[in-house]
Scaffold this active site. Structure first.
Site, PDB file in Angstrom:
ATOM      1  N   HIS A 221      29.982  -7.472 -14.737  1.00 34.05           N
ATOM      2  CA  HIS A 221      29.502  -6.175 -15.239  1.00 34.05           C
ATOM      3  C   HIS A 221      29.701  -6.029 -16.747  1.00 34.05           C
ATOM      4  O   HIS A 221      29.707  -4.920 -17.264  1.00 34.05           O
ATOM      5  CB  HIS A 221      30.190  -5.020 -14.492  1.00 34.05           C
ATOM      6  CG  HIS A 221      29.727  -4.860 -13.076  1.00 34.05           C
ATOM      7  ND1 HIS A 221      30.387  -4.092 -12.137  1.00 34.05           N
ATOM      8  CD2 HIS A 221      28.645  -5.381 -12.417  1.00 34.05           C
ATOM      9  CE1 HIS A 221      29.746  -4.147 -10.973  1.00 34.05           C
ATOM     10  NE2 HIS A 221      28.694  -4.926 -11.115  1.00 34.05           N
TER      11      HIS A 221
ATOM     12  N   CYS B 121      22.642  -5.723 -28.979  1.00 35.41           N
ATOM     13  CA  CYS B 121      21.537  -5.085 -29.691  1.00 35.41           C
ATOM     14  C   CYS B 121      20.333  -5.008 -28.759  1.00 35.41           C
ATOM     15  O   CYS B 121      19.903  -6.034 -28.231  1.00 35.41           O
ATOM     16  CB  CYS B 121      21.195  -5.887 -30.946  1.00 35.41           C
ATOM     17  SG  CYS B 121      19.743  -5.260 -31.801  1.00 35.41           S
TER      18      CYS B 121
ATOM     19  N   CYS C 188      23.159  -3.512 -36.074  1.00 35.26           N
ATOM     20  CA  CYS C 188      23.301  -4.875 -35.530  1.00 35.26           C
ATOM     21  C   CYS C 188      23.544  -5.837 -36.686  1.00 35.26           C
ATOM     22  O   CYS C 188      22.749  -5.883 -37.629  1.00 35.26           O
ATOM     23  CB  CYS C 188      22.027  -5.255 -34.771  1.00 35.26           C
ATOM     24  SG  CYS C 188      22.007  -6.991 -34.279  1.00 35.26           S
TER      25      CYS C 188
ATOM     26  N   THR D 212      38.692  -3.318  -4.956  1.00 31.65           N
ATOM     27  CA  THR D 212      37.326  -2.797  -5.141  1.00 31.65           C
ATOM     28  C   THR D 212      36.907  -2.027  -3.896  1.00 31.65           C
ATOM     29  O   THR D 212      37.237  -2.418  -2.777  1.00 31.65           O
ATOM     30  CB  THR D 212      36.332  -3.926  -5.523  1.00 31.65           C
ATOM     31  OG1 THR D 212      35.025  -3.369  -5.647  1.00 31.65           O
ATOM     32  CG2 THR D 212      36.319  -5.071  -4.534  1.00 31.65           C
TER      33      THR D 212
ATOM     34  N   LEU E 154      44.559  -1.125  -2.035  1.00 31.59           N
ATOM     35  CA  LEU E 154      45.494  -0.042  -1.755  1.00 31.59           C
ATOM     36  C   LEU E 154      45.230   0.508  -0.354  1.00 31.59           C
ATOM     37  O   LEU E 154      46.147   0.821   0.400  1.00 31.59           O
ATOM     38  CB  LEU E 154      45.328   1.061  -2.802  1.00 31.59           C
ATOM     39  CG  LEU E 154      46.379   2.156  -2.815  1.00 31.59           C
ATOM     40  CD1 LEU E 154      47.768   1.591  -3.082  1.00 31.59           C
ATOM     41  CD2 LEU E 154      46.031   3.194  -3.875  1.00 31.59           C
ATOM     42  N   GLU E 155      43.963   0.621  -0.037  1.00 33.75           N
ATOM     43  CA  GLU E 155      43.563   1.096   1.291  1.00 33.75           C
ATOM     44  C   GLU E 155      42.274   0.375   1.678  1.00 33.75           C
ATOM     45  O   GLU E 155      41.589  -0.172   0.800  1.00 33.75           O
ATOM     46  CB  GLU E 155      43.349   2.609   1.276  1.00 33.75           C
ATOM     47  CG  GLU E 155      42.404   3.055   0.203  1.00 33.75           C
ATOM     48  CD  GLU E 155      42.445   4.576  -0.021  1.00 33.75           C
ATOM     49  OE1 GLU E 155      41.400   5.123  -0.384  1.00 33.75           O
ATOM     50  OE2 GLU E 155      43.511   5.178   0.167  1.00 33.75           O
TER      51      GLU E 155
HETATM   52  C1  BJW Z   1      43.955  -0.109  -5.832  1.00 34.22           C
HETATM   53  C2  BJW Z   1      44.946   0.490  -6.557  1.00 34.22           C
HETATM   54  C3  BJW Z   1      46.098  -0.241  -6.714  1.00 34.22           C
HETATM   55  C4  BJW Z   1      43.361   1.886  -6.509  1.00 34.22           C
HETATM   56  N1  BJW Z   1      46.199  -1.450  -6.171  1.00 34.22           N
HETATM   57  N2  BJW Z   1      44.074  -1.309  -5.292  1.00 34.22           N
HETATM   58  C5  BJW Z   1      21.466   0.561  -1.883  1.00 34.22           C
HETATM   59  C6  BJW Z   1      21.829  -0.674  -1.355  1.00 34.22           C
HETATM   60  C7  BJW Z   1      22.145  -1.735  -2.175  1.00 34.22           C
HETATM   61  C8  BJW Z   1      22.149  -1.584  -3.547  1.00 34.22           C
HETATM   62  C9  BJW Z   1      21.787  -0.365  -4.064  1.00 34.22           C
HETATM   63  C10 BJW Z   1      21.437   0.692  -3.251  1.00 34.22           C
HETATM   64  N3  BJW Z   1      21.129   1.746  -4.048  1.00 34.22           N
HETATM   65  C11 BJW Z   1      21.288   1.368  -5.329  1.00 34.22           C
HETATM   66  C12 BJW Z   1      21.697   0.089  -5.359  1.00 34.22           C
HETATM   67  C13 BJW Z   1      22.019  -0.740  -6.545  1.00 34.22           C
HETATM   68  C14 BJW Z   1      23.229  -0.267  -7.313  1.00 34.22           C
HETATM   69  C15 BJW Z   1      24.325   0.230  -6.388  1.00 34.22           C
HETATM   70  O1  BJW Z   1      25.119  -0.527  -5.836  1.00 34.22           O
HETATM   71  N4  BJW Z   1      24.445   1.531  -6.219  1.00 34.22           N
HETATM   72  C16 BJW Z   1      25.451   2.105  -5.314  1.00 34.22           C
HETATM   73  C17 BJW Z   1      26.015   3.367  -5.914  1.00 34.22           C
HETATM   74  C18 BJW Z   1      24.802   2.300  -3.958  1.00 34.22           C
HETATM   75  N5  BJW Z   1      23.688  -1.446  -8.032  1.00 34.22           N
HETATM   76  C19 BJW Z   1      23.169  -1.763  -9.198  1.00 34.22           C
HETATM   77  O2  BJW Z   1      22.330  -1.068  -9.752  1.00 34.22           O
HETATM   78  C20 BJW Z   1      23.605  -3.083  -9.792  1.00 34.22           C
HETATM   79  N6  BJW Z   1      22.475  -3.862 -10.107  1.00 34.22           N
HETATM   80  C21 BJW Z   1      21.657  -4.314  -9.159  1.00 34.22           C
HETATM   81  O3  BJW Z   1      21.809  -4.063  -7.974  1.00 34.22           O
HETATM   82  O4  BJW Z   1      20.650  -5.109  -9.640  1.00 34.22           O
HETATM   83  C22 BJW Z   1      19.671  -5.618  -8.701  1.00 34.22           C
HETATM   84  C23 BJW Z   1      20.115  -6.861  -7.996  1.00 34.22           C
HETATM   85  C24 BJW Z   1      19.436  -7.268  -6.877  1.00 34.22           C
HETATM   86  C25 BJW Z   1      19.813  -8.398  -6.203  1.00 34.22           C
HETATM   87  C26 BJW Z   1      20.861  -9.169  -6.638  1.00 34.22           C
HETATM   88  C27 BJW Z   1      21.514  -8.782  -7.746  1.00 34.22           C
HETATM   89  C28 BJW Z   1      21.155  -7.625  -8.408  1.00 34.22           C
HETATM   90  C29 BJW Z   1      24.390  -2.847 -11.068  1.00 34.22           C
HETATM   91  C30 BJW Z   1      25.695  -2.169 -10.807  1.00 34.22           C
HETATM   92  C31 BJW Z   1      26.389  -1.865 -12.115  1.00 34.22           C
HETATM   93  C32 BJW Z   1      27.704  -1.122 -11.870  1.00 34.22           C
HETATM   94  N7  BJW Z   1      28.200  -0.681 -13.102  1.00 34.22           N
HETATM   95  C33 BJW Z   1      29.511  -0.017 -13.122  1.00 34.22           C
HETATM   96  C34 BJW Z   1      29.748   0.484 -14.556  1.00 34.22           C
HETATM   97  C35 BJW Z   1      30.013  -0.726 -15.455  1.00 34.22           C
HETATM   98  C36 BJW Z   1      30.360  -0.351 -16.814  1.00 34.22           C
HETATM   99  C37 BJW Z   1      31.569   0.533 -16.889  1.00 34.22           C
HETATM  100  O5  BJW Z   1      32.693   0.072 -16.576  1.00 34.22           O
HETATM  101  O6  BJW Z   1      31.394   1.678 -17.282  1.00 34.22           O
HETATM  102  O7  BJW Z   1      30.551  -0.926 -12.740  1.00 34.22           O
HETATM  103  S1  BJW Z   1      29.678   1.310 -11.950  1.00 34.22           S
HETATM  104  C38 BJW Z   1      31.369   1.027 -11.604  1.00 34.22           C
HETATM  105  O8  BJW Z   1      31.509   0.665 -10.205  1.00 34.22           O
HETATM  106  C39 BJW Z   1      31.762  -0.211 -12.409  1.00 34.22           C
HETATM  107  C40 BJW Z   1      32.573  -0.984 -11.409  1.00 34.22           C
HETATM  108  O9  BJW Z   1      32.622  -2.348 -11.782  1.00 34.22           O
HETATM  109  C41 BJW Z   1      31.869  -0.722 -10.123  1.00 34.22           C
HETATM  110  C42 BJW Z   1      32.706  -0.980  -8.900  1.00 34.22           C
HETATM  111  O10 BJW Z   1      33.796  -0.103  -8.838  1.00 34.22           O
HETATM  112  P1  BJW Z   1      35.181  -0.611  -8.253  1.00 34.22           P
HETATM  113  O11 BJW Z   1      35.743  -1.638  -9.135  1.00 34.22           O
HETATM  114  O12 BJW Z   1      35.024  -0.932  -6.827  1.00 34.22           O
HETATM  115  O13 BJW Z   1      36.073   0.720  -8.459  1.00 34.22           O
HETATM  116  P2  BJW Z   1      36.245   1.985  -7.494  1.00 34.22           P
HETATM  117  O14 BJW Z   1      36.796   3.078  -8.331  1.00 34.22           O
HETATM  118  O15 BJW Z   1      35.033   2.279  -6.729  1.00 34.22           O
HETATM  119  O16 BJW Z   1      37.336   1.509  -6.442  1.00 34.22           O
HETATM  120  C43 BJW Z   1      38.667   1.243  -6.816  1.00 34.22           C
HETATM  121  C44 BJW Z   1      39.385   0.554  -5.674  1.00 34.22           C
HETATM  122  O17 BJW Z   1      40.682   0.242  -6.103  1.00 34.22           O
HETATM  123  C45 BJW Z   1      39.538   1.431  -4.408  1.00 34.22           C
HETATM  124  O18 BJW Z   1      39.168   0.657  -3.278  1.00 34.22           O
HETATM  125  C46 BJW Z   1      41.034   1.732  -4.350  1.00 34.22           C
HETATM  126  O19 BJW Z   1      41.550   1.753  -3.020  1.00 34.22           O
HETATM  127  C47 BJW Z   1      41.612   0.566  -5.093  1.00 34.22           C
HETATM  128  N8  BJW Z   1      42.860   0.845  -5.767  1.00 34.22           N
HETATM  129  N9  BJW Z   1      44.476   1.769  -6.936  1.00 34.22           N
HETATM  130  C48 BJW Z   1      45.144  -1.927  -5.433  1.00 34.22           C
HETATM  131  N10 BJW Z   1      47.144   0.272  -7.397  1.00 34.22           N
END
Ligand code: BJW
Length: 242
Positions: free
Chosen positions: A114, A122, A141, A182, A209-210
């Site tokens: 990501h 740019c 840029c 995640t 965590l969960e």
């Molecule tokens: C602990 C803890 C502790 C807490 N110890 N654990 C329907 C079906 C399928 C796909 C889609 C759909 N509708 C839309 C889509 C596509 C979309 C998507 O998935 N949307 C969903 C909302 C449904 N995805 C995209 O658009 C992606 N691109 C794409 O799909 O392109 C097409 C493609 C097609 C085919 C192949 C490949 C590609 C792009 C996604 C970009 C995500 N960007 C972000 C922002 C990045 C920049 C930034 O940082 O600002 O990425 S969003 C945000 O979520 C960030 C993260 O990387 C991402 C995941 O979050 P993460 O890491 O899971 O965090 P949390 O907060 O959700 O969870 C934290 C976890 O930690 C929890 O489980 C806690 O329990 C745990 N935790 N404390 C251990 N101490």
């Protein structure tokens, strides 16, 4: 404890939970909102088009937190770097995180699917450069000289994550797939466990965590804070080598 060959290939997917105990907020837990916005409203090309200043502010704020000297890799990042160093087979980390804590811990075989918070891109010439200072609508840029064309080098909703071909190859070949901190909300990362299970016989483990949304797709799971469960898991794997 999972049973994999001593020289087996391990792929580790990490998410925001691994950096939580370093002081960086997750996206969807407590503190998962930024000034009342859900991440989907800030991390998208549409948001940047409509309100670039707001999106720059969101990332400038996160950059300044990441650059705070109090923010350091924690025991979970360190344990994964140790695993890469000591394991006899290949260890690859695919991180969804845009922070730099894995590399600061010493991990080398690392893919930022990501993007990276401390880089800019740019939109005019596609050049990518290290960008630690604030970015705004007047940023220039250094490659093509265009003013106002810089954006943070991260992957927003609707954009293709980086190095997907390389990641798919790793998932196809691995003996173990470990998902850490995640939530399973965001694709394609949330679908990796399904791909791995579909491809072959690899062991799949969730450390969180969960339980995540797709916890039932993993063959093993351990739950608790990353700084406790990840070092313990790594120690168990490395104990196989002695
Ligand atoms: C602990 C803890 C502790 C807490 N110890 N654990 C329907 C079906 C399928 C796909 C889609 C759909 N509708 C839309 C889509 C596509 C979309 C998507 O998935 N949307 C969903 C909302 C449904 N995805 C995209 O658009 C992606 N691109 C794409 O799909 O392109 C097409 C493609 C097609 C085919 C192949 C490949 C590609 C792009 C996604 C970009 C995500 N960007 C972000 C922002 C990045 C920049 C930034 O940082 O600002 O990425 S969003 C945000 O979520 C960030 C993260 O990387 C991402 C995941 O979050 P993460 O890491 O899971 O965090 P949390 O907060 O959700 O969870 C934290 C976890 O930690 C929890 O489980 C806690 O329990 C745990 N935790 N404390 C251990 N101490």
């Amino acid at each position: 404890m999972i049973d994999i060959p001593k020289d087996g290939k391990i792929v580790i997917l990490t998410g925001a939970g691994i950096s939580k105990e370093s002081g960086l907020d997750t996206f969807r837990g407590n503190g998962g909102l930024w000034q009342g916005f859900r991440v989907e409203k800030v991390a998208s090309p549409h948001a940047f088009h409509e309100n670039p200043s707001m999106v720059h502010s969101f990332y400038n704020e996160r950059k300044s937190i990441l650059l705070d000297k109090e923010i350091k890799p924690n025991a979970a990042h360190n344990a994964l770097a140790r695993l890469e160093e000591k394991w006899q087979g290949n260890v690859s980390i695919v991180t969804q995180n845009v922070d730099n804590l894995h590399e600061r811990a010493g991990s080398k075989n690392l893919i930022h699917m990501h993007g990276e918070l401390l880089k800019g891109r740019c939109i005019s010439c596609d050049a990518i450069e290290i960008w630690q200072e604030e970015m705004n609508t007047e940023s220039k840029c250094s490659h093509c000289g265009q003013i106002g064309s810089m954006r943070v080098h991260v992957v927003w909703f609707g954009e293709m994550p980086l190095k997907m071909k390389e990641i798919e190859h790793l998932l196809r070949e691995c003996d173990a797939f470990i998902s850490i901190g995640t939530s399973g909300n965001v694709y394609p990362a949330a679908g990796f466990v399904d791909l791995v299970s579909h491809y072959g016989m690899a062991k799949t483990v969730e450390l969180n965590l969960e339980p995540s949304l797709n916890a039932d797709q993993f063959s093993n799971g351990a739950y608790g804070p990353a700084t406790e469960i990840v070092p313990k898991f790594v120690d168990e794997l490395l104990s196989k080598l002695t």
